[in-house]
Design a protein around this motif. Sequence first.
Motif, PDB file in Angstrom:
ATOM      1  N   VAL A  75     131.849  99.455  55.951  1.00  0.00           N
ATOM      2  CA  VAL A  75     132.985  98.903  56.704  1.00  0.00           C
ATOM      3  C   VAL A  75     134.278  98.955  55.874  1.00  0.00           C
ATOM      4  N   CYS A  76     134.493 100.069  55.191  1.00  0.00           N
ATOM      5  CA  CYS A  76     135.744 100.277  54.452  1.00  0.00           C
ATOM      6  C   CYS A  76     136.712 101.111  55.285  1.00  0.00           C
ATOM      7  N   LYS A  77     138.004 100.963  54.986  1.00  0.00           N
ATOM      8  CA  LYS A  77     139.023 101.844  55.525  1.00  0.00           C
ATOM      9  C   LYS A  77     139.446 102.782  54.402  1.00  0.00           C
ATOM     10  N   MET A  78     139.346 104.094  54.646  1.00  0.00           N
ATOM     11  CA  MET A  78     139.655 105.076  53.617  1.00  0.00           C
ATOM     12  C   MET A  78     140.745 106.018  54.088  1.00  0.00           C
TER      13      MET A  78
ATOM     14  N   THR B  12     131.906 102.982  57.974  1.00  0.00           N
ATOM     15  CA  THR B  12     133.131 103.524  57.376  1.00  0.00           C
ATOM     16  C   THR B  12     133.438 104.890  57.991  1.00  0.00           C
ATOM     17  N   LYS B  13     134.603 105.044  58.595  1.00  0.00           N
ATOM     18  CA  LYS B  13     134.996 106.331  59.165  1.00  0.00           C
ATOM     19  C   LYS B  13     135.234 107.324  58.039  1.00  0.00           C
ATOM     20  N   LEU B  14     134.583 108.489  58.128  1.00  0.00           N
ATOM     21  CA  LEU B  14     134.582 109.442  57.019  1.00  0.00           C
ATOM     22  C   LEU B  14     135.395 110.695  57.309  1.00  0.00           C
ATOM     23  N   LYS B  15     136.258 110.652  58.284  1.00  0.00           N
ATOM     24  CA  LYS B  15     137.087 111.814  58.595  1.00  0.00           C
ATOM     25  C   LYS B  15     137.952 112.183  57.393  1.00  0.00           C
TER      26      LYS B  15
ATOM     27  N   ARG C 170     126.332 106.068  59.471  1.00  0.00           N
ATOM     28  CA  ARG C 170     126.065 106.088  60.908  1.00  0.00           C
ATOM     29  C   ARG C 170     126.593 107.385  61.502  1.00  0.00           C
ATOM     30  N   ILE C 171     125.853 107.907  62.474  1.00  0.00           N
ATOM     31  CA  ILE C 171     126.225 109.174  63.097  1.00  0.00           C
ATOM     32  C   ILE C 171     127.624 109.103  63.712  1.00  0.00           C
ATOM     33  N   GLU C 172     128.016 107.942  64.226  1.00  0.00           N
ATOM     34  CA  GLU C 172     129.332 107.839  64.870  1.00  0.00           C
ATOM     35  C   GLU C 172     130.484 107.852  63.869  1.00  0.00           C
ATOM     36  N   ASP C 173     130.176 107.767  62.578  1.00  0.00           N
ATOM     37  CA  ASP C 173     131.232 107.731  61.562  1.00  0.00           C
ATOM     38  C   ASP C 173     131.412 109.049  60.820  1.00  0.00           C
ATOM     39  N   VAL C 174     130.598 110.062  61.113  1.00  0.00           N
ATOM     40  CA  VAL C 174     130.600 111.264  60.279  1.00  0.00           C
ATOM     41  C   VAL C 174     131.547 112.361  60.772  1.00  0.00           C
TER      42      VAL C 174
END
Length: 200
Positions: free
Chosen positions: A128-131, A149-152, A167-171
Amino acid sequence: MSYIINDEDEFNELTIKDCSIEESNACNVIFRDVVFKNVSFMDIDWESTEFLHVRFENCDLSNINIDKAIFHHSEFISCKLIGTHLMESSMREVLFNGCQCDYLVLGGSNLKDVTFNECRMNQAGFSVCKMNNVQFKYCEMQRAELSGTKLKGIDLSSCIIDGINLRIEDVRGLRLSPTQAVDFSKMLGIQVMEEREGSI
């Protein structure tokens, strides 16, 4: 020299070296233009502390609590941060270079222009980080936790990421090497079939 640190103390333009800082419980402390060199931190709880233009060099910050901290224009060089708690922290223009960060806890933090270079980060927690413009270069990140954590735009292609948890929704937008991509697809239950000769 011993340092007694109390709530809301400020330390400016200092070099603190070759010593231990122990059994300190304080909050809202400010360190500005400070260099820590060869310092061991033990039994430290510095919640909501600010580090502005601070450099840690060959320091041991393992198993201490600096949750909800602010780090701006700061560096960790060849430091130990094993099991260090930095939850819900804010980091801007921060460098971790050659550090041991196994079990580091950064959950809920906001990271912008942060670089981890040649760090060992096995089982580190980034949930649950913002990067924003966070770089991982040649890091060991086995079984690291990145769920939520969103990994875009994050590039892990030079890192060891065996057993990483996300999570698959974050990759979406995550950058991997071809080998990592195959391993990652297996983790998601995707079967990659070899092409057969004569197939259309």
